[in-house]
Design a protein around this motif. Structure first.
Motif, PDB file in Angstrom:
ATOM      1  N   GLY A   1       0.848  -1.190   0.000  1.00 25.26           N
ATOM      2  CA  GLY A   1       0.000   0.000   0.000  1.00 25.26           C
ATOM      3  C   GLY A   1       0.880   1.234   0.000  1.00 25.26           C
ATOM      4  O   GLY A   1       2.066   1.170   0.369  1.00 25.26           O
ATOM      5  N   LYS A   2       0.327   2.342  -0.411  1.00 24.37           N
ATOM      6  CA  LYS A   2       1.064   3.605  -0.374  1.00 24.37           C
ATOM      7  C   LYS A   2       1.439   3.934   1.062  1.00 24.37           C
ATOM      8  O   LYS A   2       0.686   3.652   1.999  1.00 24.37           O
ATOM      9  CB  LYS A   2       0.201   4.722  -0.966  1.00 24.37           C
ATOM     10  N   GLY A   3       2.618   4.517   1.254  1.00 20.40           N
ATOM     11  CA  GLY A   3       3.029   4.919   2.593  1.00 20.40           C
ATOM     12  C   GLY A   3       1.980   5.794   3.263  1.00 20.40           C
ATOM     13  O   GLY A   3       1.434   6.701   2.636  1.00 20.40           O
TER      14      GLY A   3
ATOM     15  N   PRO B   1       7.166  -4.092   0.816  1.00 17.79           N
ATOM     16  CA  PRO B   1       7.450  -2.699   0.453  1.00 17.79           C
ATOM     17  C   PRO B   1       6.195  -2.002  -0.080  1.00 17.79           C
ATOM     18  O   PRO B   1       5.239  -2.661  -0.506  1.00 17.79           O
ATOM     19  CB  PRO B   1       8.518  -2.840  -0.642  1.00 17.79           C
ATOM     20  N   PRO B   2       6.183  -0.670  -0.074  1.00 17.57           N
ATOM     21  CA  PRO B   2       4.996   0.073  -0.537  1.00 17.57           C
ATOM     22  C   PRO B   2       4.759  -0.099  -2.036  1.00 17.57           C
ATOM     23  O   PRO B   2       5.594  -0.641  -2.765  1.00 17.57           O
ATOM     24  CB  PRO B   2       5.333   1.524  -0.182  1.00 17.57           C
ATOM     25  N   THR B   3       3.606   0.380  -2.477  1.00 15.43           N
ATOM     26  CA  THR B   3       3.187   0.170  -3.865  1.00 15.43           C
ATOM     27  C   THR B   3       4.186   0.706  -4.872  1.00 15.43           C
ATOM     28  O   THR B   3       4.327   0.144  -5.967  1.00 15.43           O
ATOM     29  CB  THR B   3       1.815   0.825  -4.114  1.00 15.43           C
ATOM     30  N   GLY B   4       4.913   1.767  -4.541  1.00 18.72           N
ATOM     31  CA  GLY B   4       5.875   2.318  -5.479  1.00 18.72           C
ATOM     32  C   GLY B   4       7.020   1.376  -5.798  1.00 18.72           C
ATOM     33  O   GLY B   4       7.681   1.522  -6.842  1.00 18.72           O
ATOM     34  N   ARG B   5       7.274   0.387  -4.919  1.00 20.43           N
ATOM     35  CA  ARG B   5       8.390  -0.542  -5.124  1.00 20.43           C
ATOM     36  C   ARG B   5       7.958  -2.004  -5.171  1.00 20.43           C
ATOM     37  O   ARG B   5       8.790  -2.898  -5.341  1.00 20.43           O
ATOM     38  CB  ARG B   5       9.427  -0.364  -3.999  1.00 20.43           C
TER      39      ARG B   5
ATOM     40  N   PRO C   1      -3.802   8.028  -2.812  1.00 19.13           N
ATOM     41  CA  PRO C   1      -3.673   6.599  -2.502  1.00 19.13           C
ATOM     42  C   PRO C   1      -4.458   5.706  -3.467  1.00 19.13           C
ATOM     43  O   PRO C   1      -3.971   4.638  -3.848  1.00 19.13           O
ATOM     44  CB  PRO C   1      -4.226   6.496  -1.075  1.00 19.13           C
ATOM     45  N   VAL C   2      -5.640   6.138  -3.865  1.00 21.70           N
ATOM     46  CA  VAL C   2      -6.441   5.313  -4.780  1.00 21.70           C
ATOM     47  C   VAL C   2      -5.773   5.236  -6.148  1.00 21.70           C
ATOM     48  O   VAL C   2      -5.707   4.164  -6.758  1.00 21.70           O
ATOM     49  CB  VAL C   2      -7.883   5.856  -4.889  1.00 21.70           C
ATOM     50  N   GLN C   3      -5.254   6.359  -6.641  1.00 20.41           N
ATOM     51  CA  GLN C   3      -4.582   6.330  -7.938  1.00 20.41           C
ATOM     52  C   GLN C   3      -3.345   5.438  -7.885  1.00 20.41           C
ATOM     53  O   GLN C   3      -3.080   4.680  -8.828  1.00 20.41           O
ATOM     54  CB  GLN C   3      -4.197   7.742  -8.378  1.00 20.41           C
ATOM     55  N   GLU C   4      -2.589   5.515  -6.798  1.00 20.33           N
ATOM     56  CA  GLU C   4      -1.411   4.659  -6.672  1.00 20.33           C
ATOM     57  C   GLU C   4      -1.819   3.195  -6.566  1.00 20.33           C
ATOM     58  O   GLU C   4      -1.120   2.308  -7.065  1.00 20.33           O
ATOM     59  CB  GLU C   4      -0.574   5.076  -5.463  1.00 20.33           C
TER      60      GLU C   4
END
Length: 340
Positions: free
Chosen positions: A19-21, A159-163, A211-214
């Motif tokens: 999830g997003k941080g 790890p968060p969604t970005g990684r 957060p929803v877009q990520e």
């Protein structure tokens, strides 16, 4: 009513939570482990980012690279914690495959271990998730696959969604570093697990635009590498108190209607013995407008979440945080929606 998530991941043994941080993924992962333990399961809750998030969530001493029990339930279920460390994992890996013995300590002293776990992030991720892979398949027998499974389920605070996609796509990440050999073989084994029905990835979000877009972006990326998806967990869901249409009517910006609403609100409060002034009435209507705007945004983002075609789990906002039984409240909500 959200779809029952068990229809999508009932057979999974590895639950990866991302999830997003700031969305509360560690809290959700912890509550998910508790929900499973309350059903009598023996659960390993692991983290790979070195943040000691599990220890902070459960308010226990820092967790090391050895599994430690952090919760027992009267059903017989347990939650054990593990903080996977890339350096320790590499030392274990070198000992397992190359029998380095004391030479491993020499490598560590000259900085080779730090170099290896820093210069090749793909290899680092193989080492980190490799420990989780080992735990999922570990049995009580002397050989892998012999005896009973040690863990009924493994929950990974990932790890968060970005990684997350890079973390899960271990085969691609080590392609240029290790084309053959033990590292490559381990990456292949991990990939088979991640692409199987034994694994699901749950994505935690808030009903806010970023957060929803990520979340939407991460879901598309995870689908592209063909790792099974579980549920979207919407965290910190608030009770709007009033139906949206009525809330919007109370929060009107139309001057004439606002005056009428102010008068009605003043009369209602006065009738129950509340002394009111213009500042109080204005403040209440301004707050109602802010709540209405927030609820409207949440409804819009909830529609985006629903459109992703996955089971949706909704967890309540906890005014006092996870203190005083908050984790148990979230675990109960997860079990009520099919987790455990």
């Amino acid at each position: 009513m959200a779809a029952n998530p068990t229809r999508s991941f009932g057979g999974a043994r590895l639950h990866i939570v991302t999830g997003k941080g700031g969305t509360g993924k560690t809290t959700v992962a912890s509550a998910m482990a508790i929900a499973m333990a309350e059903q009598g399961h023996r659960v390993l809750l692991a983290e790979v980012e070195g943040r000691q998030g599990i220890a902070q969530t459960f308010d226990v001493a820092p967790i090391g690279t050895e599994e430690v029990r952090i919760l027992s339930h009267r059903s017989g279920g347990e939650v054990w914690g593990l903080a996977v460390d890339a350096k320790a994992a590499l030392m274990e890996y070198l000992q397992t495959f190359y029998r380095l013995g004391r030479a491993g300590s020499v490598l560590e002293r000259v900085g080779a271990i730090d170099f290896a776990t820093t210069i090749a992030p793909g290899v680092r991720d193989v080492l980190l998730i490799g420990k989780v892979y080992e735990a999922v398949g570990r049995t009580t027998g002397h050989k892998r696959g012999k005896g009973d499974l040690v863990w009924d389920a493994v929950v990974l605070d990932a790890p968060p969604t970005g990684r997350i996609t890079r973390f899960l796509n271990v085969n691609a990440e080590v392609a240029d570093v290790a084309k053959v050999g033990p590292i490559r073989g381990q990456a292949d084994s991990i990939t088979r697990l991640l692409h199987s029905a034994r694994t699901v990835v749950h994505v935690v979000t808030l009903l806010e635009e970023m957060p929803v877009q990520e979340t939407v972006d991460a879901l598309a990326e995870i689908r592209a590498i063909e790792v099974p998806l579980g549920a979207i967990v919407v965290n910190e869901v608030t009770d709007p108190v009033l139906p949206f249409e009525r809330l919007r009517a109370v929060a009107t910006e139309d001057e004439e209607r606002r005056y009428a609403m102010s008068s009605a609100l003043r009369d209602d409060l006065t009738s129950v013995g509340v002394r009111v002034g213009d500042a109080m009435i204005g403040g209440l209507l301004t707050e109602a407008l802010a709540i209405a705007e927030r609820v409207e945004i949440e409804q819009e983002q909830a529609a985006v979440v629903k459109a992703q075609g996955l089971p949706v789990i909704r967890l309540p906002w906890l005014p006092d945080g996870i203190e005083g039984g908050g984790l148990g409240t979230l675990a109960d909500a997860l079990r009520a929606q099919g987790v455990g």
